[in-house]
Design a protein around this motif. Structure first.
Motif, mmCIF file in Angstrom:
data_model
loop_
_atom_site.group_PDB
_atom_site.id
_atom_site.type_symbol
_atom_site.label_atom_id
_atom_site.label_comp_id
_atom_site.label_asym_id
_atom_site.label_seq_id
_atom_site.Cartn_x
_atom_site.Cartn_y
_atom_site.Cartn_z
ATOM 1 N N GLU A 1 -1.335 11.904 50.035
ATOM 2 C CA GLU A 1 -1.958 10.874 49.214
ATOM 3 C C GLU A 1 -0.861 10.022 48.603
ATOM 4 O O GLU A 1 0.256 10.496 48.367
ATOM 5 N N PHE A 2 -1.181 8.766 48.363
ATOM 6 C CA PHE A 2 -0.183 7.811 47.898
ATOM 7 C C PHE A 2 -0.649 7.149 46.606
ATOM 8 O O PHE A 2 -1.836 6.868 46.431
ATOM 9 N N ASN A 3 0.308 6.911 45.716
ATOM 10 C CA ASN A 3 0.049 6.137 44.512
ATOM 11 C C ASN A 3 0.896 4.878 44.625
ATOM 12 O O ASN A 3 2.124 4.948 44.696
ATOM 13 N N ALA A 4 0.233 3.730 44.672
ATOM 14 C CA ALA A 4 0.950 2.478 44.913
ATOM 15 C C ALA A 4 0.415 1.365 44.024
ATOM 16 O O ALA A 4 -0.688 1.437 43.490
ATOM 17 N N SER A 5 1.235 0.339 43.898
ATOM 18 C CA SER A 5 0.836 -0.901 43.236
ATOM 19 C C SER A 5 1.089 -2.044 44.205
ATOM 20 O O SER A 5 1.892 -1.914 45.133
ATOM 21 N N LYS B 1 4.518 -1.698 46.158
ATOM 22 C CA LYS B 1 5.476 -0.751 45.586
ATOM 23 C C LYS B 1 4.859 0.647 45.649
ATOM 24 O O LYS B 1 3.763 0.872 45.133
ATOM 25 N N LEU B 2 5.573 1.566 46.308
ATOM 26 C CA LEU B 2 5.095 2.951 46.355
ATOM 27 C C LEU B 2 5.620 3.691 45.135
ATOM 28 O O LEU B 2 6.842 3.815 44.950
ATOM 29 N N ASN B 3 4.705 4.154 44.311
ATOM 30 C CA ASN B 3 5.108 4.842 43.081
ATOM 31 C C ASN B 3 5.453 6.299 43.331
ATOM 32 O O ASN B 3 6.515 6.782 42.914
#
Length: 282
Positions: free
Chosen positions: A136-140, A220-222
């Protein structure tokens, strides 16, 4: 194809204690009508109801009883009035219907037998434990209309400007006022181009401009994490179907391997003949 054979489960109606006391035990061989000596049984009626579309099965039982009874009586009268010899069309249709029903019954039995707690546990482990859970990814992101503007914003972010502030000032997407934050998402939750770009980034990286149907993105990958496995009860229905399908495939593969099968090469046949129902005798 036989591998796609599936039979709908019939919902058994439970009689209330009062009704159960008032009625004699059900006998599906009970004769409920005769037509010139031909018997119609309760079993015949039950099977007709089971084959009805869901919309018709919602009708009151007494209405269905009358309708099914009339249908069976009328059909029997027409059969009695017709020729004794079964036509080729009817004979072939009966062959196909019997084959389909018997195949479906055997398939259903094999699938039902395969669904055990142990089999479900194995399917759960195979699908959701370890690496199979996926990431899973957290991105902006910042969404703009042109590649040139996206490239300029990417450079400003890499130079140290605050990504969230850039998103608030420039992004046309709904996440802009929130600094471009998208939260956590897994495979298949974003459009393909966006997802592919995210997978190429490391935590803290900022992408080159990425084009999707919505416009141009700077991503942007957080951070990343291994996807959290759902509770087994949440996916029980999915696992049961998975076990059923695997069991049926195994049965079919075994039967096919053990069988002696010959097939006419379709290149030797005019396949358009399938549309010619007139070839079959009346």
């Amino acid at each position: 194809m036989l591998k796609s054979v599936k039979t709908a489960a019939l919902m058994a109606a439970l009689a209330s204690p009062v009704l159960a006391e008032q009625h004699a035990p059900v006998d599906v061989d009970q004769v409920v009508a005769t037509v010139n000596g031909t018997e119609i049984t309760l079993g015949h009626m039950i099977m007709i109801r089971a084959s009805l579309p869901e919309q018709l099965r919602q009708l009151p039982d007494d209405v269905l009883w009358e309708g099914i009874m009339d249908q069976l009586i009328q059909q029997t009268l027409l059969v009695q009035a017709g020729p004794e010899e079964v036509s080729q069309r009817v004979a072939l249709a009966l062959d196909n219907e019997e084959r389909a029903l018997r195949a479906a019954e055997h398939a259903q039995a094999a699938m039902d037998e395969a669904v055990t707690e142990a089999a479900l546990a194995d399917a759960y482990a195979e699908t959701y434990e370890g690496e199979n859970r996926g990431m899973e990814f957290n991105a902006s992101h910042i969404l703009v209309e042109t590649e040139e503007k996206a490239a300029a914003l990417a450079e400003r972010a890499r130079a140290g400007e605050d990504f969230a502030e850039l998103a608030k000032e420039n992004s046309t997407g709904p996440s802009g006022p929130n600094g471009g934050e998208l939260g956590w998402f897994g495979a298949g939750m974003m459009v393909a181009e966006f997802e592919a770009a995210v997978k190429e980034l490391g935590a803290g990286d900022i992408s080159d401009p990425v084009q999707t149907q919505f416009g141009w993105h700077v991503i942007k990958l957080n951070e990343t994490r291994v996807a959290e496995a759902p509770a087994m009860e949440e996916v029980r229905a999915e696992l049961e179907q998975q076990v059923r399908n695997a069991a049926l495939d195994e049965v079919l593969d075994g039967l096919t391997e053990a069988a002696e099968i010959t097939k006419t090469d379709k290149a030797e046949v005019d396949t358009s003949v399938l549309k010619n129902i007139d070839l079959i005798g009346q």
